[in-house]
Design a protein around this motif. Structure first.
Motif, PDB file in Angstrom:
ATOM      1  N   ARG A   1      -7.858   0.856  -5.522  1.00 29.26           N
ATOM      2  CA  ARG A   1      -7.728   2.105  -4.773  1.00 29.26           C
ATOM      3  C   ARG A   1      -8.607   2.018  -3.535  1.00 29.26           C
ATOM      4  NH1 ARG A   1      -6.000   7.296  -5.263  1.00 29.26           N
ATOM      5  NH2 ARG A   1      -7.214   8.922  -4.212  1.00 29.26           N
TER       6      ARG A   1
ATOM      7  N   ARG B   1       0.843  -1.191   0.000  1.00 32.58           N
ATOM      8  CA  ARG B   1       0.000   0.000   0.000  1.00 32.58           C
ATOM      9  C   ARG B   1       0.875   1.237   0.000  1.00 32.58           C
ATOM     10  NH1 ARG B   1      -1.629   4.017   3.378  1.00 32.58           N
ATOM     11  NH2 ARG B   1      -0.443   3.163   5.120  1.00 32.58           N
TER      12      ARG B   1
ATOM     13  N   ALA C   1      -4.742  -4.793  -8.616  1.00 33.93           N
ATOM     14  CA  ALA C   1      -4.514  -3.439  -8.108  1.00 33.93           C
ATOM     15  C   ALA C   1      -5.853  -2.764  -7.866  1.00 33.93           C
ATOM     16  CB  ALA C   1      -3.683  -2.624  -9.095  1.00 33.93           C
TER      17      ALA C   1
ATOM     18  N   THR D   1      -1.746  -2.948  -4.140  1.00 32.47           N
ATOM     19  CA  THR D   1      -1.564  -4.063  -5.067  1.00 32.47           C
ATOM     20  C   THR D   1      -1.475  -5.360  -4.269  1.00 32.47           C
ATOM     21  OG1 THR D   1       0.857  -3.849  -5.041  1.00 32.47           O
ATOM     22  CG2 THR D   1      -0.336  -2.690  -6.789  1.00 32.47           C
TER      23      THR D   1
ATOM     24  N   HIS E   1      -3.321   3.674  -2.934  1.00 26.53           N
ATOM     25  CA  HIS E   1      -3.119   2.666  -3.978  1.00 26.53           C
ATOM     26  C   HIS E   1      -2.638   1.355  -3.355  1.00 26.53           C
ATOM     27  CE1 HIS E   1      -2.289   1.022  -7.936  1.00 26.53           C
ATOM     28  NE2 HIS E   1      -1.087   0.669  -7.520  1.00 26.53           N
TER      29      HIS E   1
ATOM     30  N   CYS F   1     -12.122  -1.579  -1.900  1.00 24.99           N
ATOM     31  CA  CYS F   1     -11.568  -0.751  -2.983  1.00 24.99           C
ATOM     32  C   CYS F   1     -12.668  -0.250  -3.900  1.00 24.99           C
ATOM     33  CB  CYS F   1     -10.556  -1.554  -3.811  1.00 24.99           C
ATOM     34  SG  CYS F   1      -9.023  -1.911  -2.947  1.00 24.99           S
TER      35      CYS F   1
END
Length: 561
Positions: free
Chosen positions: A444, A362, A442, A368, A366, A417
């Protein structure tokens, strides 16, 4: 009568060790754990030369950020010894001219080393004489930077400015306890550590010092950068935990007085050795039984279980002691697309690993994550390697296992997300000895507060547990007769504005005079073959066993039931 301190009440060293023992184990133990740990504990030095610290996870104390969070950068110097001297002088001045009046805080002093080239693992090996908690972490991608824009390659630390350890499962409030010492304005103040695979499982003696989770913000830290390095110190205090600024600075000075300024590059190879014993739990026979039982469960019409990850623990005892840092250094040849880590509480074994699997990274909002499943060896030629790759890509059994992992991670990310993107959806990730099916996800985050939710939902992933999680965990608990400890658990760090965790696979627990426990697991789905799965375990542990000379007569290789 339920803490380790009681074990020492009648000891002549009790008064001097009360604070010291509180460093790493101030939580209730069962009567059986009392007796086991008393024996295990007294076989080791009682934290001789160990600097004091504080446990930042205490119930009933403030959850607000500490009053002072600051990083001070000193003038650059040429060598590591000069950096150590500069830090000592700065701390002495700070002690004589107190700058901080807040009741709690954390302060980092850092000095760049411009001429001498030193690797973090060499610096840490040069501190082998210290009986202090220590850690090492090398990220797979160097995407963290210092104030001068240089990427951070590896971090090595000794001593703990503050540590976080409890026997209960890692909770939201434990996460808050760590976060209160971190800030976006001081991004390189980080808490390094790990969490157990299953906090509800019985805690075995070798994992006792780690608790259910163990994190530390190092007192003295060496940062290996691309194009340079930094030596740093950190001190933390909190009057509500009975650890004052004076306590913190005195403890830091004590640690610094023991840190070696002489850095020697040690050979990155394991010395020749023979194996006195090697024990597999489960044995090959018991493994076949366990896998077949799992397959029966998966095939049942009324069973929700589609995958379970079963593991093996192998204890090897060589003729000479294993140096965990030497083993870790040898693993650097396998470091492409992998994380290297070491975590060692005081008077405890060292948990080391070379894992290719990211749990999550993180940075701000953002995030992943990765799906990794399916395993094959690398080919001895380019043509054979491509043939093996094609076999893995087209294998129905491996596709089932991989799809379960990828889709489960996707669903969990979608819970916190705004949008989740999978790219690539399926490809091969090649490591020096092994290749896997791989996908990257990925998204947000809606809020940085969702970081704890991500950690708790992504762990345990289907790659190390199975699917559905509860059914897989239940079968693992019924089947496995050893403690996974932090094998398969999250390993990494929390920082201000950024955090990164890998999955603690391809790992081992190394202890002086007791050899090493080497862990490996494999996913069982419909179509799995117990014989082939055993071969996969051998392949995964080979990065460790290749460091040992396993050529004694067969009768000395023992399977433990």
């Amino acid at each position: 009568m339920g803490t380790l301190t009681i074990l020492l009440k009648h000891s002549s060293t009790y008064k001097s060790l009360t604070k010291c023992t509180n460093i790493f184990l101030l939580f209730p133990l069962s009567k059986k754990q009392h007796s086991i740990y008393s024996l295990h504990f007294h076989q080791r030095p009682l934290c001789h030369g160990c600097s004091l610290s504080m446990n930042g996870c205490r119930k009933g104390h403030s959850r607000e950020p500490v009053g002072t969070i600051k990083t001070q950068t000193l003038e650059p110097v040429a060598t590591t010894s000069m950096a150590l001297y500069s830090l000592k002088m700065a701390i002495s001045k700070m002690k004589s001219e107190p700058q901080f009046r807040s009741s709690s805080g954390i302060v980092r002093l850092q000095v760049s080393i411009e001429e001498e080239e030193v690797e973090a693992i060499d610096w840490l090996h040069s501190q082998n004489h210290l009986v202090l908690p220590r850690c090492f972490f090398s990220g797979r991608e160097h995407n963290s930077f210092d104030s001068n824009g240089r990427s951070l390659v590896s971090v090595a630390g000794v001593g703990s400015a503050v540590f976080f350890c409890q026997p209960h499962p890692f909770s939201y409030w434990d996460w808050v306890s760590i976060r209160r010492f971190l800030s976006e304005s001081c991004p390189l103040i980080r808490a390094y550590g790990a969490i157990r695979f299953d906090a509800k499982a019985k805690l075995s003696v070798e994992w006792l010092p780690f608790g259910s989770f163990y994190f530390m913000i190092p007192q003295v830290e060496f940062n290996e950068l691309e194009g340079g390095s930094m030596l740093t110190t950190t001190m933390a205090w909190d009057n509500t935990i009975s650890w004052s600024w004076e306590d913190a600075i005195n403890a830091l000075q004590d640690t610094l007085s023991k840190v070696s300024a002489s850095i020697m590059r040690f050979p990155k190879q394991a010395p020749p050795t023979l194996i006195l014993s090697s024990h597999d739990i489960p044995s090959k026979i018991d493994w076949d039984i366990a896998v077949n039982r799992a397959l029966e469960m998966i095939k049942k019409n009324n069973s929700l279980l589609t995958k379970v990850v079963l593991a093996r623990s192998t204890r090897v005892v060589p003729t000479t002691n294993i140096d965990p840092l030497t083993w870790l250094a040898c693993l650097t040849v396998e470091s492409e697309n992998a994380y290297q880590f070491l975590l060692q509480p005081p008077n405890a074994p060292a948990f080391i690993g070379n894992t290719p699997e990211q749990l999550f990274h993180r940075k701000w909002l953002h995030i992943t994550s990765e799906a990794l499943a399916g395993t094959r060896a690398r080919g001895v030629s380019i043509a054979l390697d491509r043939q093996i790759e094609l076999d893995l890509l087209t294998s129905p059994k491996d596709d089932i296992e991989f799809t379960i992992v990828r889709d489960t991670i996707r669903r969990k990310l979608e819970g916190v997300c705004e949008k989740v993107v999978i790219k690539p959806k399926k490809m091969i990730r090649k490591l020096p000895r092994i290749q896997h099916l791989f996908a990257q996800l990925a998204g947000r985050l809606r809020s940085e507060e969702d970081e704890f939710e991500i950690l708790s939902s992504l762990h345990p992933s289907p790659a190390v547990c199975g699917f559905p999680t509860e059914e897989a965990q239940l079968l693992i608990a019924k089947t496995e007769v050893f403690d996974r400890g932090m094998y398969g658990g999250p390993v990494g760090w929390f920082g201000g504005g950024e955090s990164e965790f890998a999955v603690g696979i391809r790992s081992a627990l190394v202890e002086k005079d007791h050899g090493a426990l080497i862990y490996a697991g494999t996913g069982i789905v419909e179509g799995s073959n117990p014989y082939l799965e055993w071969d996969e375990l051998e392949l995964k542990t080979s990065q460790f066993t290749k460091l040992l000379k396993l050529d004694l007569p067969l009768r000395q290789k023992v399977d433990c039931k």
